[in-house]
Motif scaffolding. Structure first.
Motif, mmCIF file in Angstrom:
data_model
loop_
_atom_site.group_PDB
_atom_site.id
_atom_site.type_symbol
_atom_site.label_atom_id
_atom_site.label_comp_id
_atom_site.label_asym_id
_atom_site.label_seq_id
_atom_site.Cartn_x
_atom_site.Cartn_y
_atom_site.Cartn_z
ATOM 1 N N LEU A 172 2.311 -8.475 2.105
ATOM 2 C CA LEU A 172 2.497 -8.577 0.634
ATOM 3 C C LEU A 172 3.007 -6.694 -0.083
ATOM 4 O O LEU A 172 4.048 -6.896 -1.217
ATOM 5 C CB LEU A 172 1.515 -9.110 -0.441
ATOM 6 N N PRO A 173 2.472 -6.018 0.124
ATOM 7 C CA PRO A 173 2.522 -5.108 -0.868
ATOM 8 C C PRO A 173 3.402 -4.299 -0.771
ATOM 9 O O PRO A 173 4.550 -4.371 -1.456
ATOM 10 C CB PRO A 173 1.211 -3.835 -0.283
ATOM 11 N N THR A 201 -12.652 -6.470 -1.699
ATOM 12 C CA THR A 201 -11.434 -6.703 -0.800
ATOM 13 C C THR A 201 -10.111 -5.925 -1.774
ATOM 14 O O THR A 201 -10.357 -7.016 -2.518
ATOM 15 C CB THR A 201 -11.590 -8.239 -0.302
ATOM 16 N N VAL A 202 -9.701 -5.260 -1.490
ATOM 17 C CA VAL A 202 -8.094 -4.866 -2.021
ATOM 18 C C VAL A 202 -7.236 -5.182 -1.283
ATOM 19 O O VAL A 202 -7.481 -5.034 0.404
ATOM 20 C CB VAL A 202 -8.489 -3.112 -2.414
ATOM 21 N N PHE A 203 -5.498 -5.325 -1.681
ATOM 22 C CA PHE A 203 -4.812 -4.625 -0.861
ATOM 23 C C PHE A 203 -3.786 -4.037 -1.561
ATOM 24 O O PHE A 203 -3.658 -3.581 -2.599
ATOM 25 C CB PHE A 203 -3.760 -6.392 -0.647
ATOM 26 N N GLY A 204 -2.663 -3.359 -0.659
ATOM 27 C CA GLY A 204 -1.846 -1.694 -1.405
ATOM 28 C C GLY A 204 -1.315 -1.327 -0.335
ATOM 29 O O GLY A 204 -1.334 -0.988 0.680
ATOM 30 N N GLY A 232 1.633 3.470 9.280
ATOM 31 C CA GLY A 232 1.258 2.581 8.765
ATOM 32 C C GLY A 232 1.365 2.437 7.381
ATOM 33 O O GLY A 232 0.524 3.151 6.978
ATOM 34 N N GLY A 233 1.509 0.880 6.417
ATOM 35 C CA GLY A 233 2.220 2.002 5.406
ATOM 36 C C GLY A 233 1.125 1.007 3.982
ATOM 37 O O GLY A 233 1.312 0.942 3.078
ATOM 38 N N GLU A 234 0.503 -0.286 4.556
ATOM 39 C CA GLU A 234 0.070 -1.359 3.369
ATOM 40 C C GLU A 234 -1.115 -2.246 4.723
ATOM 41 O O GLU A 234 -0.932 -2.327 5.848
ATOM 42 C CB GLU A 234 1.336 -2.080 2.926
ATOM 43 N N LEU A 235 -1.586 -2.246 3.723
ATOM 44 C CA LEU A 235 -3.158 -2.765 4.127
ATOM 45 C C LEU A 235 -3.954 -3.848 3.503
ATOM 46 O O LEU A 235 -3.548 -3.433 2.165
ATOM 47 C CB LEU A 235 -4.231 -1.305 4.457
ATOM 48 N N ALA A 238 -3.058 -4.824 8.658
ATOM 49 C CA ALA A 238 -1.724 -3.974 8.075
ATOM 50 C C ALA A 238 -0.444 -4.936 8.376
ATOM 51 O O ALA A 238 -0.041 -5.400 9.915
ATOM 52 C CB ALA A 238 -1.683 -2.656 8.534
ATOM 53 N N GLY A 239 0.667 -4.695 7.346
ATOM 54 C CA GLY A 239 2.025 -5.112 7.682
ATOM 55 C C GLY A 239 2.622 -4.175 8.119
ATOM 56 O O GLY A 239 2.289 -2.506 8.232
ATOM 57 N N VAL A 240 3.650 -4.878 9.235
ATOM 58 C CA VAL A 240 4.587 -3.610 10.240
ATOM 59 C C VAL A 240 5.778 -3.579 8.986
ATOM 60 O O VAL A 240 6.242 -5.013 8.654
ATOM 61 C CB VAL A 240 4.528 -4.353 11.384
#
Ligand SMILES: NC(=O)c1ccc[n+]([C@@H]2O[C@H](COP(=O)([O-])OP(=O)(O)OC[C@H]3O[C@@H](n4cnc5c(N)ncnc54)[C@H](OP(=O)(O)O)[C@@H]3O)[C@@H](O)[C@H]2O)c1
Length: 305
Positions: free
Chosen positions: A121-122, A85-88, A63-66, A37-39
Motif C-alpha cells: 500500500l504505501p 507493526t508499522v508500514f510506510g 526498496g522503497g516501501e515496507l 516489502a512492495g516492489v
C-alpha cells in the motif's frame, strides 16, 4: 543482515543479495525488522540508472516501501513505539532484513491486514492519493479516467475515487476487465481493442500512470477546463491546445496520506490486490516481473516472519 544491493547501474545482473551491517537509526528515525516489502517500477528504474538522476550514490540498497516491527528508536521519536507493526515509505533499503525509516512516515498497520497486503500500500497508495486529491482536487461526482486501472497505482486509484463518490472510467486490457470492474470502475475501456480516447469524453480529471502516447492521447478525453495529472510523463505546453491543465506529480512519503488510506482499508473500502509474492532471494525475478509491465496489482517480497 541480508539486503538487495547494487554497486553499479545496469540490468538485473548488477543486483545482489549481500551481507551488510545492520543500519542504525539516527535522530527522528527508527530501525524496522522488515516482514515484507512492495516492489515498484521505480526500483528497476533506479537499478537501470535513474538512481543517479535522483541524486542517489552507489552502492544503493534497493526498496522503497515496507511493513515491519519497530526494533529500535532514534532520539526524539515519539510517534511510534518499540514492538509496533508499522508500514510506510523509505528512501532506500526496504529489500532487506532490517531498514531505517523516518518515524513521521510510518503508521501502525491496519489490524485487518496481513504483512503482504500492508506492504503493497504505501508507495502506490500515496502516489494515487497525492495525484487524485492533492494535485487534481478530486471531489464527489467528478468524472475520472484512469489510464491504467489494473496496475499498482491505478488499482488503488479506482478504489479511492469510488470511495469518495467519483464516477470512474478505467482503461485496461480485456483480460483485466473483471478485475477493474470488481474494484468499482463504472466504465471500462479495453485499450487493446480500440483507441481509448475515442471511447471516452467529457472527463473532468485524467490520472495518467502510463505516459508516452497514452499521455498525449488522454488529453482528448478531457472536457474544456479539465485536469490531467501524470505520474510518468513530463508535460510541455500541449495542454493549452486542449483548453485543459496538466500537472506532473512526484510522490513523497506522507504519514498523513497513509493514515487516510488506512481508514479506508479498515472499513473495507480499499484492498490492495497482490499479483505475486516472492522471497527476498528472488529479488531479480521480482524486478523482472515488474519491468515486464503486466502485473495485476502489486508484487511483494516476503522477507522475515
Ligand atoms: N511520479 C511518481 O512519483 C511515481 C510514483 C509511483 C509510480 N510511478 C510510475 O507510474 C507508473 C505505473 O506504476 P504502477 O506501479 O501502477 O505500474 P504497474 O503496476 O507495473 O503496471 C502494470 C499494469 O499496467 C497495465 N498496462 C500496461 N500497459 C498499459 C497501457 N498501455 N494502458 C493501460 N494499462 C497498461 C498492465 O496490464 P496489461 O498488460 O494487461 O495492460 C498491468 O496491469 C510507472 O511508470 C511508475 O514508475 C511514478
Amino acid at each position: 543482515m541480508r539486503a538487495a544491493v547494487i554497486r553499479e547501474y545496469g540490468s538485473n545482473d548488477v543486483v545482489e543479495i549481500a551481507e551488510i551491517e545492520r543500519p542504525e537509526p539516527v535522530a527522528g528515525e527508527v530501525l524496522v525488522k522488515v516482514h515484507a516489502a512492495g516492489v515498484n517500477p521505480v526500483d528497476w528504474k533506479i537499478r537501470g540508472g535513474v538512481g543517479q538522476r535522483m541524486g542517489m550514490t552507489l552502492p544503493i540498497h534497493l526498496g522503497g516501501e515496507l511493513v515491519g516491527t519497530v526494533e529500535k528508536l532514534g532520539s526524539g521519536v515519539n510517534t511510534v513505539q518499540r514492538g509496533e507493526t508499522v508500514f510506510g515509505m523509505v528512501n532506500t533499503g526496504a529489500f532487506a532484513e532490517y531498514a531505517v525509516a523516518k518515524a513521521v512516515n510510518l503508521v501502525r498497520t491496519p489490524d485487518n491486514l496481513d504483512f503482504i497486503h500492508a506492504a503493497a500500500l504505501p508507495l502506490a497508495g500515496s502516489t494515487a492519493w497525492q495525484a487524485l486529491f492533492d494535485e487534481a482536487g478530486l471531489t464527489p461526482g467528478i468524472r475520472l479516467l484512469v489510464t491504467n486501472g489494473s496496475g499498482g497505482v491505478g488499482s488503488l486509484a479506482v478504489q479511492f475515487a469510488k470511495a469518495v463518490g467519483a464516477h470512474v472510467t478505467a482503461v485496461a486490457s480485456g483480460r483485466n476487465e473483471r478485475f477493474v470492474r470488481d474494484l468499482g470502475a463504472d466504465d471500462f475501456i479495453d485499450y487493446t481493442s480500440q483507441p481509448f480516447e475515442e471511447a471516452a469524453g467529457g472527463i473532468d480529471i485524467v490520472l495518467d500512470t502510463v505516459g508516452g502516447e497514452t499521455f498525449h492521447r488522454a488529453f482528448k478525453t478531457l472536457k474544456k477546463g479539465g485536469r490531467m495529472v501524470t505520474v510518468v510523463a513530463f508535460p510541455d505546453d500541449e495542454a493549452e491546445r486542449f483548453g485543459v491543465s496538466v500537472k506532473r506529480s512526484f510522490t513523497i512519503p506522507s504519514g498523513r496520506n497513509l493514515t487516510a488510506i488506512k481508514e479506508l482499508v479498515e472499513v473495507g473500502k480499499v484492498v490492495a490486490h497482490i499479483d505475486t509474492v516472492l522471497p527476498l532471494a528472488e529479488i531479480k525475478q521480482a524486478l523482472a516481473l515488474s519491468e515486464a509491465g503486466r502485473a495485476r496489482g502489486k508484487i511483494v517480497l516476503a522477507i522475515q516472519g
